[in-house]
Structure formats: structure tokens, C-alpha cells
Design an enzyme around this catalytic site. Structure first.
Site, PDB file in Angstrom:
ATOM      1  CD  GLU A 237       7.662   9.613   7.654  1.00  0.00           C
ATOM      2  OE1 GLU A 237       7.872   9.102   6.548  1.00  0.00           O
ATOM      3  OE2 GLU A 237       8.036   9.078   8.717  1.00  0.00           O
TER       4      GLU A 237
ATOM      5  CD  GLU B 119       7.444   2.741   0.889  1.00  0.00           C
ATOM      6  OE1 GLU B 119       7.692   2.748  -0.312  1.00  0.00           O
ATOM      7  OE2 GLU B 119       8.230   3.120   1.753  1.00  0.00           O
TER       8      GLU B 119
ATOM      9  CG  ASP C 129      -0.321   0.017   2.540  1.00  0.00           C
ATOM     10  OD1 ASP C 129       0.888   0.346   2.635  1.00  0.00           O
ATOM     11  OD2 ASP C 129      -0.999  -0.292   3.545  1.00  0.00           O
TER      12      ASP C 129
HETATM   13  C1  BGC Z   1       5.915   6.117   3.590  1.00  0.00           C
HETATM   14  C2  BGC Z   1       5.667   6.219   2.105  1.00  0.00           C
HETATM   15  C3  BGC Z   1       6.613   7.221   1.478  1.00  0.00           C
HETATM   16  C4  BGC Z   1       8.053   6.968   1.871  1.00  0.00           C
HETATM   17  C5  BGC Z   1       8.982   8.090   1.433  1.00  0.00           C
HETATM   18  C6  BGC Z   1       7.380   5.798   3.812  1.00  0.00           C
HETATM   19  O1  BGC Z   1       7.585   5.689   5.168  1.00  0.00           O
HETATM   20  O2  BGC Z   1       5.119   5.109   4.147  1.00  0.00           O
HETATM   21  O3  BGC Z   1       4.340   6.640   1.875  1.00  0.00           O
HETATM   22  O4  BGC Z   1       6.475   7.190   0.083  1.00  0.00           O
HETATM   23  O5  BGC Z   1       8.150   6.854   3.262  1.00  0.00           O
HETATM   24  O6  BGC Z   1       8.570   9.321   1.934  1.00  0.00           O
END
Ligand code: BGC
Length: 365
Positions: free
Chosen positions: A319, A167, A164
Site C-alpha cells: 500500500e 476513511e 472520506d
Molecule cells: C484506505 C482506503 C482503502 C482501504 C482498503 C484504507 O486504509 O484509506 O482508501 O479503501 O484501506 O484498501
């Protein structure tokens, strides 16, 4: 720091971390994210289109084109195998196109849930948005072979379980992934008139599949057969347009997100999240603000934008923030394993820009 100042800083930060190849680094300071994702990158390019940075977005889509051309052989082998009924054993296997690449467009070695289809729909959707907002119509023509290849790949693979957007859960089928594919296929209908009929049939089949299998108790669900809410379900309407913002299914989904995943102005991904203790993701908060703006709840949308501004760290927007953790005991083990949480995350800045542009504050003074 004001919203206006953070808009300017976000644009500069994104430009600073766009490689000469056009790739956007997901996060320059976090070891596992020093790569470019189709998912993060397409939303970042969309944000850049929202604030008039069309040239940057164009360079990203040209990078996507180079990635597709570079890995064409692999894509064609996967399409042939799937069409022959050989879907492979493990979905995490290396036979499918990856989801993250180096800025030069190479695959990244290592153990990763690489088979993710959403980014391949998202880049097509984003490319169409770029062309519409920038007027760079000839880009479709120039990128046509990669667009066609992506469509063939998605046509062959869309029903397969794959990881998903977080990931995870590579053995399941996810409505948000299908919505990204739906949006990408649909966006190309008007650009590829010779295939419009076929693309319309495909997008409608996917939409019906989601409505039939991706819902339970009157709302959308995280994965087929797994009836819990995930904040990424917001994407089904914004921007992927699988349903309208005021569709009862979406309204009930948003109510569940508010009840189960919203604390203050911060949005969690899903209730069982343990990644870095399961904090609140700025990009998802911005997404909820985007939804509020589109449904006329301006005050709440502004409050979320201000909350995001208040989360700015010295090096940028992270994030996630750890004010409210769903699984506090997991936080330290993640830090020991992978280092401090990612900051800056370009996608956080991008979604802040999208929200700011929805709020009409995109002209920094
Ligand atoms: C997230 C992804 C993202 C990636 C890079 C992962 O931890 O779950 O959605 O694309 O980080 O930012």
C-alpha cells in the site's frame, strides 16, 4: 523485474485474490483489509477492463449487485429517514450502507468509519466503463434494480458529511467523494434515458457545489472548510471528469500536490498523514503518472512506473513505502497496533495496470 513482467504478475495476483463471489479482497494478508471495498474493487475492476480482463470485472459488478440487493432494506430505511429530515446524530452510525463487506456480501462488525458514499458513485462509474469497454450491454438491464437503488440513495444522501476515501473525517464533506458521486450519476444518464433529465440536474448541482464550496485560492481543497491539499484530488479529473485535466483549478491543485506531497517519485496522501508514519502510496504515485501521461509528460510518467516496479516486494506491491515518512514517530505504534503495512494491496497493482495501459505497455510479452 520489468514493467511487462509486473503487468502479467499483477493480473494474476488480482485474479488469485478475486473470490468465487466476484469480490476482490483489498489485501489478503492484512487483517483489517481481508474484505472487499466498493472503492478498491471498482478501481481494480477498471484496471482489469484496461487490460482486457472483462470477465473478472463483470464478476465484480455482479457482486456489487448482490451486495445492494442484500442490503436493500437498510438503504431504503436510510433514504426514508434522510428524506424525512432525520439525518441522525453521528455520521459513523450504522444506519447507512457500509463501505466494506465480506466476500459473501455481509457487513463487517466492529468500529469502522463505515459511512462513506464515494464507493457508491464509483461502482456506477466503473460499471458504465465496463459496459463500454467490454460491450456487455445487457449487464445494465440485469443490474437495473441495484443501479436505481444506488441512485436513490445518493440522491438522498450526497450532501451529508461522511468519511472520506481514506476513511477519515466523517464530520466533513469532501470534494473527491462528491466527484465520485457526480461521475456515477453522470455515467448512468445515457443508460437510463427515462431518468436522464433528473440525473443531469443532480450531477450539475453536485458539480456546482464542488466548484463553489470545494475550492479555495484557485484550487481544489481536501474538504469543505478545510483548505489543504490531498493527493486524491487528482481523481476529480481522472477518472471522474468533474473538470478537464487542463482546467486551471486542477493545474494549480496538481502544482500543490507536487510541491507538498511528492518526494522523488512517491506521493503522500496529505501533509498531516500519520497512518503508518505517513508513507508514500504507490497507487497515488500511479495516479500522478496517469495525470502526467494525459498531459503529455511521458518521461515523468514512465519514471513513476519504473519506480513502482522497483518497490515490488516478495508478495507483491505494498500500500505504501516508508522511504520518506511525514510522521516517523507514528510508524512503530501502527505496526504494534495493526501489524506490518499491507502487502500485497490489490489496488496498488490495479493502479499500476492503469498507468501501464496509459503508457501503452499492456501487451505483456
Ligand atoms: C484506505 C482506503 C482503502 C482501504 C482498503 C484504507 O486504509 O484509506 O482508501 O479503501 O484501506 O484498501
Amino acid at each position: 523485474m520489468t514493467t511487462n513482467t509486473l503487468i502479467t504478475e499483477s493480473i494474476q495476483l488480482i485474479l488469485r485474490h478475486q473470490a468465487a463471489t466476484g469480490a476482490y479482497l483489498a489485501s489478503p494478508a492484512f487483517t483489517h483489509y481481508r474484505y472487499s471495498w466498493l472503492r478498491d474493487g471498482s478501481f481494480t475492476a477498471y484496471a482489469m477492463n484496461c487490460v482486457g480482463q472483462h470477465e473478472s470485472a463483470s464478476r465484480f459488478y455482479q457482486w456489487c449487485d448482490r451486495v445492494l440487493r442484500r442490503h436493500e432494506h437498510k438503504a431504503r430505511a436510510a433514504i426514508a429517514a434522510v428524506n424525512a429530515g432525520d439525518v441522525g446524530g453521528k455520521t459513523g452510525s450504522d444506519r447507512f450502507l457500509h463501505t466494506r463487506y465480506t466476500v459473501a456480501g455481509e457487513e463487517v462488525a466492529g468500529n469502522w468509519g463505515s459511512f462513506q458514499l464515494d464507493g457508491y458513485g464509483t461502482w456506477l462509474w466503473g460499471l458504465a466503463e465496463h459496459v463500454q469497454r467490454s460491450g456487455e450491454d445487457d449487464l445494465i438491464q440485469r443490474l437495473a434494480p441495484s443501479i436505481e437503488l444506488t441512485l436513490e440513495y445518493l440522491t438522498a444522501c450526497w450532501r451529508l458529511p461522511n468519511f472520506d476515501c481514506w476513511e477519515e473525517w466523517g464530520d466533513r464533506v469532501h470534494p473527491v467523494t462528491l466527484a465520485a458521486i457526480y461521475a456515477g450519476v453522470k455515467a448512468m444518464e445515457r443508460h437510463l434515458p427515462h431518468r436522464a433529465g433528473e440525473l443531469t440536474r443532480l450531477s450539475e448541482t453536485i458539480r456546482h457545489f464542488v466548484l463553489e464550496h470545494g475550492t479555495a485560492h484557485g484550487q481544489f481543497i481536501k474538504s469543505v472548510g478545510h483548505a489543504v491539499v490531498d493527493a486524491s484530488l487528482l481523481w476529480l479529473t481522472l477518472p471522474f471528469g468533474l473538470v478537464q485535466v487542463d482546467d486551471p483549478l486542477m493545474e494549480r491543485t496538481v502544482q500543490s500536490i507536487e510541491q507538498e506531497l511528492l518526494v522523488g517519485h512517491g506521493v503522500h496522501r496529505y501533509a498531516d498523514d500519520t497512518y503508518y508514519g505517513g508513507g508514500q502510496w504507490l497507487l497515488l504515485s500511479a495516479w500522478l503518472g496517469w495525470y502526467y501521461a494525459r498531459t503529455g509528460r511521458w518521461k515523468k510518467a514512465h519514471q513513476i512506473a519504473e519506480w513502482i516496479v522497483s518497490k515490488l516486494k516478495e508478495t507483491g506491491l505494498p500500500e505504501q513505502v516508508q522511504e520518506h515518512l511525514l510522521s516517523p514517530s507514528e510508524y512503530t505504534s501502527w505496526v504494534e497496533r495493526a501489524g506490518e503495512p499491507a502487502v500485497p494491496l490489490l489496488w496498488s497493482h490495479a493502479m499500476f495496470l492503469v498507468l501501464a495501459s496509459e503508457l501503452g505497455v499492456t501487451n505483456p510479452s
